[in-house]
Design a protein around this motif. Structure first.
Motif, PDB file in Angstrom:
ATOM      1  N   UNK A   5       0.811  -1.166  -0.042  1.00 21.73           N
ATOM      2  CA  UNK A   5      -0.158   0.107  -0.009  1.00 21.73           C
ATOM      3  C   UNK A   5       0.852   1.408  -0.035  1.00 21.73           C
ATOM      4  N   UNK A   6       2.212   1.202   0.673  1.00 18.93           N
ATOM      5  CA  UNK A   6       2.996   2.254   0.663  1.00 18.93           C
ATOM      6  C   UNK A   6       3.606   2.595  -0.614  1.00 18.93           C
ATOM      7  N   UNK A   9       1.040   4.299  -2.690  1.00 15.90           N
ATOM      8  CA  UNK A   9       0.995   5.775  -2.461  1.00 15.90           C
ATOM      9  C   UNK A   9       2.216   6.459  -2.931  1.00 15.90           C
ATOM     10  N   UNK A  10       3.218   5.528  -2.751  1.00 13.43           N
ATOM     11  CA  UNK A  10       4.521   6.355  -3.395  1.00 13.43           C
ATOM     12  C   UNK A  10       4.328   6.525  -4.859  1.00 13.43           C
ATOM     13  N   UNK A  11       3.736   5.455  -5.494  1.00 11.79           N
ATOM     14  CA  UNK A  11       3.702   5.537  -7.090  1.00 11.79           C
ATOM     15  C   UNK A  11       2.692   7.039  -7.353  1.00 11.79           C
ATOM     16  N   UNK A  12       1.695   6.905  -6.718  1.00 14.29           N
ATOM     17  CA  UNK A  12       0.770   7.999  -7.074  1.00 14.29           C
ATOM     18  C   UNK A  12       1.266   9.577  -6.830  1.00 14.29           C
ATOM     19  N   UNK A  38      12.668   5.034  -5.483  1.00 16.26           N
ATOM     20  CA  UNK A  38      11.583   5.320  -6.456  1.00 16.26           C
ATOM     21  C   UNK A  38      10.457   4.221  -6.157  1.00 16.26           C
ATOM     22  N   UNK A  39       9.241   4.277  -6.522  1.00 14.84           N
ATOM     23  CA  UNK A  39       8.170   3.278  -6.273  1.00 14.84           C
ATOM     24  C   UNK A  39       8.819   2.103  -7.020  1.00 14.84           C
ATOM     25  N   UNK A  40       9.373   1.766  -7.995  1.00 13.73           N
ATOM     26  CA  UNK A  40       9.848   0.610  -8.424  1.00 13.73           C
ATOM     27  C   UNK A  40      10.946  -0.148  -7.713  1.00 13.73           C
ATOM     28  N   UNK A  41      11.540   0.323  -6.617  1.00 14.66           N
ATOM     29  CA  UNK A  41      12.566  -0.064  -5.806  1.00 14.66           C
ATOM     30  C   UNK A  41      11.691  -1.002  -4.784  1.00 14.66           C
ATOM     31  N   UNK A  93       7.849  -0.586  12.279  1.00 14.22           N
ATOM     32  CA  UNK A  93       7.806  -2.059  11.656  1.00 14.22           C
ATOM     33  C   UNK A  93       8.090  -2.267  10.370  1.00 14.22           C
ATOM     34  N   UNK A  94       8.720  -2.892   9.937  1.00 15.71           N
ATOM     35  CA  UNK A  94       9.032  -3.359   8.388  1.00 15.71           C
ATOM     36  C   UNK A  94       8.354  -4.405   7.752  1.00 15.71           C
ATOM     37  N   UNK A  95       7.063  -4.427   8.223  1.00 11.14           N
ATOM     38  CA  UNK A  95       6.161  -5.485   7.402  1.00 11.14           C
ATOM     39  C   UNK A  95       6.076  -5.496   6.233  1.00 11.14           C
TER      40      UNK A  95
END
Length: 95
Positions: A5-6, A9-12, A38-41, A93-95
């Protein structure tokens, strides 16, 4: 918020950034660019994406805000606070 989900949101936010850059070269996204994410990472951590979202969100909010007293202006200030907090690698948390 889950990592996927993050990333969405980063992509948007990155798409909004690209749109603004296509409209004008007056915008300086160097702070976001210096993060080298970037969102692709997708291999980067949830915390890295969250920090990038706050940095980029802060800059986008400041671009569209008219003044510090507007609702968007307050959002920009809050995003800056989140960016600073997550930049210190607070326990997230790094879920």
């Amino acid at each position: 918020m889950q990592k996927d989900e993050l990333i969405q949101l980063h992509t948007l936010l990155a798409q909004i950034k690209r749109h603004l850059e296509s409209q004008s070269s007056d915008y300086d996204f160097s702070e976001y660019g210096s993060l080298s994410i970037s969102p692709v990472h997708i291999h980067r951590s949830k915390a890295d994406h969250k920090h990038a979202i706050f940095v980029l969100g802060n800059h986008l909010a400041s671009i569209i805000s008219e003044d510090e007293l507007s609702g968007i202006g307050r959002t920009s200030v809050r995003m800056q606070e989140f960016a600073e907090r997550t930049g210190r690698h607070s326990p997230i948390s790094n879920n």
